[in-house]
Enzyme design. Structure first.
Site, PDB file in Angstrom:
ATOM      1  N   ASN A  23       1.461  -0.914  -0.251  1.00 39.01           N
ATOM      2  CA  ASN A  23      -0.193   0.393   0.002  1.00 39.01           C
ATOM      3  C   ASN A  23       0.820   1.585  -0.042  1.00 39.01           C
ATOM      4  O   ASN A  23       0.330   2.651  -0.384  1.00 39.01           O
ATOM      5  CB  ASN A  23      -1.141  -0.003   1.091  1.00 39.01           C
ATOM      6  CG  ASN A  23      -1.847  -0.951   1.031  1.00 39.01           C
ATOM      7  OD1 ASN A  23      -2.396  -1.613   0.158  1.00 39.01           O
ATOM      8  ND2 ASN A  23      -2.694  -1.434   1.977  1.00 39.01           N
ATOM      9  N   CYS A 117     -10.728  -5.389  -5.106  1.00 33.97           N
ATOM     10  CA  CYS A 117     -11.369  -6.089  -4.293  1.00 33.97           C
ATOM     11  C   CYS A 117     -12.931  -5.502  -3.722  1.00 33.97           C
ATOM     12  O   CYS A 117     -13.671  -4.813  -3.848  1.00 33.97           O
ATOM     13  CB  CYS A 117     -10.547  -6.626  -2.816  1.00 33.97           C
ATOM     14  SG  CYS A 117      -9.252  -7.233  -2.666  1.00 33.97           S
ATOM     15  N   ARG A 122     -16.866   2.087  -2.662  1.00 29.41           N
ATOM     16  CA  ARG A 122     -15.774   2.399  -2.026  1.00 29.41           C
ATOM     17  C   ARG A 122     -15.692   3.751  -2.908  1.00 29.41           C
ATOM     18  O   ARG A 122     -14.626   4.004  -4.573  1.00 29.41           O
ATOM     19  CB  ARG A 122     -13.780   2.495  -2.190  1.00 29.41           C
ATOM     20  CG  ARG A 122     -14.020   0.801  -0.497  1.00 29.41           C
ATOM     21  CD  ARG A 122     -12.840   0.655  -0.814  1.00 29.41           C
ATOM     22  NE  ARG A 122     -12.621  -0.767  -1.628  1.00 29.41           N
ATOM     23  CZ  ARG A 122     -11.457  -0.904  -2.028  1.00 29.41           C
ATOM     24  NH1 ARG A 122     -10.324  -1.289  -1.401  1.00 29.41           N
ATOM     25  NH2 ARG A 122     -11.229  -2.447  -3.815  1.00 29.41           N
ATOM     26  N   ASP A 308      -7.529  -3.518   7.626  1.00 30.61           N
ATOM     27  CA  ASP A 308      -6.776  -4.859   5.987  1.00 30.61           C
ATOM     28  C   ASP A 308      -6.191  -5.650   7.133  1.00 30.61           C
ATOM     29  O   ASP A 308      -5.633  -7.021   6.972  1.00 30.61           O
ATOM     30  CB  ASP A 308      -5.454  -3.736   5.774  1.00 30.61           C
ATOM     31  CG  ASP A 308      -6.103  -3.710   4.141  1.00 30.61           C
ATOM     32  OD1 ASP A 308      -7.331  -3.699   3.998  1.00 30.61           O
ATOM     33  OD2 ASP A 308      -5.644  -3.153   3.843  1.00 30.61           O
ATOM     34  N   ARG A 400      -1.865 -10.958  -5.829  1.00 31.51           N
ATOM     35  CA  ARG A 400      -2.569  -9.421  -6.026  1.00 31.51           C
ATOM     36  C   ARG A 400      -1.218  -8.498  -4.189  1.00 31.51           C
ATOM     37  O   ARG A 400      -0.470  -7.806  -4.581  1.00 31.51           O
ATOM     38  CB  ARG A 400      -3.628  -9.240  -5.924  1.00 31.51           C
ATOM     39  CG  ARG A 400      -4.281  -9.013  -6.837  1.00 31.51           C
ATOM     40  CD  ARG A 400      -5.837  -9.011  -7.045  1.00 31.51           C
ATOM     41  NE  ARG A 400      -5.615  -7.172  -6.642  1.00 31.51           N
ATOM     42  CZ  ARG A 400      -6.371  -6.506  -5.437  1.00 31.51           C
ATOM     43  NH1 ARG A 400      -6.877  -7.163  -4.626  1.00 31.51           N
ATOM     44  NH2 ARG A 400      -6.431  -5.789  -5.237  1.00 31.51           N
TER      45      ARG A 400
END
Length: 464
Positions: A23, A117, A122, A308, A400
């Site tokens: 990230n 995802c 979002r 997460d 991923r």
């Protein structure tokens, strides 16, 4: 398509190095679009998402060279392309991070609305709100964001949303604001370590960003950014996942290339569940000598427990002795892993943005399907603790965001095989035979006969 076959019940023991933060690496790679010179990145994880973003950047006129050792060289060969096409962007949400650098450096951008995802709604409205405040003209047509601005101007921008600040939105607006004339102030900015890393990268190229790690960023615009070199921070989500793998199996693990400060909330919960932790510079050791204890956790923006790791904690607490409550206030609908954990034998009840767990003594192996990246990791953790073999399908989600996770786990004692998802590769232990089926129900001949259905018109069935 591949699947993982996991034999559970083995305590994990050994030493592992944590990879670079996904990230942070992705928005940093995107921000390299703004540099007038070559950029060299170190500690970049080997992920499908990194490869995907590399293809996006190449389509935008960049040269991207990966050597397989975590080092990536990026250099802009042409500043003309401005289209980030749907066929690439749809594969992951982080691709939208090219919007800010393109707008700031090239004055225009056409970026497909992102994919990624399935963890809940979002929108990118806060991204667009911030860019409009800087003076950009923005429209959404045919699934693309069209943005242009001959000149960006500093502004007061508020990026707070209904579930907290936006991490990718902060990176996007920050990457554009470094070119805005005057001073930009971003309030309710995300404070995550990954945002700090992006800001430090931009400052290393000549940007003037102050307040990183606080909710208020002050950015003094510059005319250009030069090239540079940067090392990506360790991945706190991978670190948390590996720590929980040791805890759920009752093992002992030493992690290197880890930042303790980024894991404060996670480590607090792990201690509450009965894990023992030892700390050294750039190193952390975990063991779990006794039974897992229950805990209540709430996923919140940093410095809270990351959303997460919510799924991974749900898997861990599914085998804790007692009742636990897991709440997610960042993505309240991020619970698609619950039905799959229940297939493994977990006792979980969903109530709104919370899951209530009654810990079970033992999970049992079965076939499960991943719905998203972190759900994949949760199912792997549960499988490591389950009795017998478990098959985890749709692991392209896992690839991923985790750098060779099954290889790392196998190196510390796990038994995980990656095989093609084909019927003949299904473990024999998960295939039921006729002898294992329950006996037929008792004779019900004394009761009323079941209704007979007669077809009297096309597509209609009538009970007689």
């Amino acid at each position: 398509m591949d699947m993982l076959v996991i034999r559970g019940g083995m305590p994990l023991r050994g030493t592992l190095a944590v990879s670079g933060a996904k990230n942070a690496a992705l928005p940093i790679m995107a921000a390299a679009l703004a540099a007038d010179g070559p950029v060299v990145l170190h500690n970049v994880p080997d992920l499908v998402d990194v490869t995907t973003l590399a293809r996006v950047l190449e389509s935008l006129g960049m040269s991207v060279i990966q050597d397989g050792s975590g080092r990536i060289e990026l250099e802009t060969l042409s500043h003309d392309p401005c289209l980030a096409d749907y066929e690439l962007v749809r594969r992951m949400r982080a691709s939208v991070c090219v919007l800010g650098p393109l707008l700031g450096r090239r004055k225009r951008a056409c970026v497909s609305l992102p994919g990624g995802c399935n963890i809940g709604h979002r929108p990118i409205d806060l991204h667009l709100k911030g860019l409009r405040a800087l003076g950009a003209e923005i429209s959404i047509e045919r699934g693309y964001v069209f943005a242009r601005a001959e000149r960006l101007r500093g502004a007061q921008i508020y990026l707070g949303g209904p579930f907290g600040s936006t991490v990718t939105g902060t990176c996007n607006v920050m990457s554009a604001a470094v070119f805005a004339e005057g001073v930009t102030t971003i309030s309710a900015a995300a404070c995550e370590p990954e945002v700090i890393d992006v800001g430090n990268f931009l400052n290393g190229l000549g940007a003037r960003i102050q307040g990183l790690g606080t909710p208020v960023l002050t950015i003094e615009g510059v005319e250009r950014l030069h090239g540079g070199e940067h090392t990506v921070i360790p991945d706190r989500i991978e670190a948390a996942t590996l720590l929980m793998a040791a805890a759920i199996t009752g093992g002992s693990l030493r992690l290197t290339n880890v930042c303790r400060e980024h894991l404060a909330g996670v480590l607090d919960v792990l201690t509450a569940t009965g894990a023992e932790l030892e700390f050294a510079p750039d190193c952390l050791r975990i063991s779990r000598p006794g039974p897992l204890r229950p805990a209540d956790i709430t996923a919140l923006p940093y410095p809270g427990i990351p959303t997460d790791v919510q799924a991974q904690f749900t898997a861990l607490l599914a085998v804790a002795q007692g009742i636990s409550i897991v709440t997610d206030k960042v993505f309240p609908d991020r619970f698609l892993h619950i039905p799959e954990l229940m297939r493994l034998g977990a006792s979980i009840r969903r109530e709104g943005a919370s899951a209530i767990l009654q810990g079970v003594p033992q999970l049992s192996g079965t076939s499960v399907m991943a719905s998203d990246l972190r759900a994949s990791a949760a199912l792997v953790l549960a499988a490591l603790a389950a009795e017998g073999e478990t098959v985890v399908r749709r692991i392209y989600h896992l690839d991923r965001g985790y750098d060779r996770l099954e290889r790392k786990l196998n190196a510390i004692g796990a038994e995980i095989r990656r095989v093609e998802d084909r019927p003949e590769n299904m473990p024999a232990s998960l295939q039921l035979s006729a002898d294992e089926l329950p006996p037929p129900t008792a004779d019900c001949s004394d009761g009323p006969p079941p209704p007979k259905f007669l077809s009297r018109s096309p597509g209609v069935r009538h009970a007689e």
